[in-house]
Enzyme design. Sequence first.
Site, PDB file in Angstrom:
ATOM      1  N   ASP A 287     102.517  56.906  74.696  1.00 25.48           N
ATOM      2  CA  ASP A 287     102.418  55.330  75.343  1.00 25.48           C
ATOM      3  C   ASP A 287     102.362  54.316  76.740  1.00 25.48           C
ATOM      4  O   ASP A 287     102.260  53.121  77.025  1.00 25.48           O
ATOM      5  CB  ASP A 287     102.763  54.438  74.182  1.00 25.48           C
ATOM      6  N   VAL A 289     105.170  54.345  78.070  1.00 16.28           N
ATOM      7  CA  VAL A 289     106.295  53.132  78.041  1.00 16.28           C
ATOM      8  C   VAL A 289     107.786  54.413  77.964  1.00 16.28           C
ATOM      9  O   VAL A 289     107.512  55.021  76.760  1.00 16.28           O
ATOM     10  CB  VAL A 289     106.512  52.416  77.029  1.00 16.28           C
ATOM     11  N   ASP A 291     111.175  55.308  76.407  1.00 21.91           N
ATOM     12  CA  ASP A 291     111.459  55.457  75.352  1.00 21.91           C
ATOM     13  C   ASP A 291     112.403  56.178  75.483  1.00 21.91           C
ATOM     14  O   ASP A 291     113.819  55.347  75.244  1.00 21.91           O
ATOM     15  CB  ASP A 291     110.978  55.352  73.514  1.00 21.91           C
ATOM     16  N   ASP A 297     109.542  61.249  76.881  1.00 18.65           N
ATOM     17  CA  ASP A 297     108.891  60.847  75.135  1.00 18.65           C
ATOM     18  C   ASP A 297     106.957  60.880  76.287  1.00 18.65           C
ATOM     19  O   ASP A 297     106.476  60.698  75.542  1.00 18.65           O
ATOM     20  CB  ASP A 297     109.514  59.757  74.830  1.00 18.65           C
ATOM     21  N   ASP A 334      94.710  57.848  88.906  1.00 16.22           N
ATOM     22  CA  ASP A 334      95.253  56.562  88.045  1.00 16.22           C
ATOM     23  C   ASP A 334      94.644  55.463  89.209  1.00 16.22           C
ATOM     24  O   ASP A 334      94.254  54.688  89.336  1.00 16.22           O
ATOM     25  CB  ASP A 334      96.530  56.045  88.704  1.00 16.22           C
ATOM     26  N   HIS A 442      98.449  91.090 103.224  1.00 18.91           N
ATOM     27  CA  HIS A 442      97.030  92.257 103.178  1.00 18.91           C
ATOM     28  C   HIS A 442      96.661  92.825 104.460  1.00 18.91           C
ATOM     29  O   HIS A 442      95.756  93.420 105.396  1.00 18.91           O
ATOM     30  CB  HIS A 442      96.234  93.053 101.647  1.00 18.91           C
ATOM     31  N   ASP A 488     100.949  88.427  97.707  1.00 18.10           N
ATOM     32  CA  ASP A 488     100.639  88.798  98.624  1.00 18.10           C
ATOM     33  C   ASP A 488      99.528  87.826  99.513  1.00 18.10           C
ATOM     34  O   ASP A 488      99.037  86.805  99.497  1.00 18.10           O
ATOM     35  CB  ASP A 488      98.370  89.201  98.364  1.00 18.10           C
ATOM     36  N   SER A 585      88.569  88.182 102.395  1.00 20.94           N
ATOM     37  CA  SER A 585      90.525  88.236 102.545  1.00 20.94           C
ATOM     38  C   SER A 585      90.736  87.019 103.485  1.00 20.94           C
ATOM     39  O   SER A 585      91.058  87.145 104.580  1.00 20.94           O
ATOM     40  CB  SER A 585      90.844  89.218 102.685  1.00 20.94           C
TER      41      SER A 585
END
Length: 643
Positions: A287, A289, A291, A297, A334, A442, A488, A585
């Site tokens: 949620d 928050v 807890d 959580d 966000d 390589h 690699d 490569s």
Amino acid sequence: MRSVGFAVFVAFLMINCSEMRDPKDPKDPTHVEPVRKLEESQSTTQTPPSKSPAPTSPEAHEEDNFLGPPKCLQKKPTRGSCDLVFCPPWERCIQGHCSCKPPYLCPSEGAQPVCALDNRMYRSYCQVMAVSCQTKRSKMSHFGNCGEDQPKFNSTIYPDTGVVKIFLPDARSPNGGEELLVCQKIWNIAAANVACKAKENPLGAVMADSTLYHSLATGSGNTELPKRCVSLRCHGYETSLAECIIYDRVRIGNGKVATATCYKAPQAECGFSCANTKCVSMNRTCDGVDDCGDGSDEMCCKKCRSGGFRCKTGVCVHREAVGDGQIDCLDGEDEATKHAVYGQSKLTEELPRNSEYTSPKNETRAGRAHLESRLYCGIPNATTVDNVEGDGRTNRGRVKRVVGGVPANPTQIQWQVALVENKKVDCGGAYIGGCWVITAAHCVRPNPSAFMVKFSLWKKFQAQNTTDIVPVKEILIHPKYGGNYENDIALLKLEKLPFSEKCFEDNPAVSAVCVPWSTNLFQPNHTCSISGWGRTAEGKGAKVLLWANVSLIADCQRFYEDRFRPGMMCAGAMEGGVDSCQGDSGGPLVCEDELGVSYLWGIVSWGRKCAEPGFPGVYTQVAHYFEWIRHHTGWPAVTKFNS
């Protein structure tokens, strides 16, 4: 050798190993056998509970619509798991966990001084928090000057009512400060956890509640209760309420004040077992928050309950974190413009005013911004990206939907480098800042004098006016690299210019790509880009730098079975048609986050043929080797965040 070229591959792609040319001479006794080959057939004071509550089974978690998946829950991640969340400025990410920094590593420029409980003055909030982190005890009293005779911050929880009271130092007050209650308005379990932990309850609170001030004052006959309160907002990691955001004082009147019930013992049935052994109700997970008091959580969530915002890593953050100017989701989602309406605009009228007291959140945000400003990576210099007339592209964007490969603009992919051996370009690489380049193991052998690195090369056989050529000083091949496609990856340390710390003069056509520290930064199906001078659909090497979009693909082991090892990842198109091929490569697979910052997510390594349906390209996953890269290059040189 598995390299990348990008045109649409059709029947032409049935190129077998004998048709592919390795970039090294196999007769050379110092030759390291390349592993990126096209494969044809291989395919109030309480003590903590003496006994931990029974852990919730992964199956029980799986039944919840919000919590999960079980694979994540079994790891019991917390807010200190920096492969999922950011460390605060007073901590740094080491081997996937946030660890305390020495205070001297904290920025102090433009920061507000802090008075500590031991009468010491610290130059910044970050510094006092670094000391608190190391000692595991709160040192914070208040922002401002400090004196031995000046009262310090303290908090109290009344044992009979659970009412929370604080003493807030204030040089303007004749008593050196003021006793205040805590307003009910934004009080939650995260703040209650902090209040209880400050009273020697390591598992925090079991409940955050409120009570009517009028009934409390008259019912108890206590006329000495403060008549004003402040609102508090805590993340949950704080060790004292002094470290939380303290909003402006208001008169309580007939309002409610905050109460806290500290955690005593686990419930008979545990809805969710936190990483710290605390039990919380299942409906209080995911949620946004904290807890649990350790964030566990909120770390493994399929979706968020009301009030939470889910990052792509599965972490739920409080909606106040959305659009607040501080990145909380690893990919910056966000703070993306598209979520602005969801975030702060909805909270303008809900949050109390914050004009009286310095906000720790603002100080933390400023500290992180200062640390991140010391390194520039992942954003190309747009003024030098040439536009090719008639192709419909602008100088800032990449084509988002491409089948096969298209020519890049001459200075578009500014971290792409060409690895030159014996005057031939058979491999690519990526510039990560300072004097460091990353390529595939390589592609190189332990003979630095045999190699040169070309920056800002567009035409494979012809330098342009922005091209720089730099000798290689040292080659660091991963110590566990072998002939089985595993590990690699190699670092190239470049020669510095005479009497300089630079390896080439400042070049606006060269930018560093960021190095990711977490394998969770980008999720399957994310669209990324590959680039190189490798073979095209016609089976010929490209004459100019090509690039194309590919998608990250999950569960790559299903395609390559036991040949797929830790540190590998897949990208491409399941229907084929876009892939890396011979000549690419060591080149970069780059993913862009929600804020437009680019990360070196993969290195072209190997695969079965080129763009064959059902066999996506295999890349070295750079984030898997973050600690190895950091160890050799030094901390500031490799990553923009978690520094």
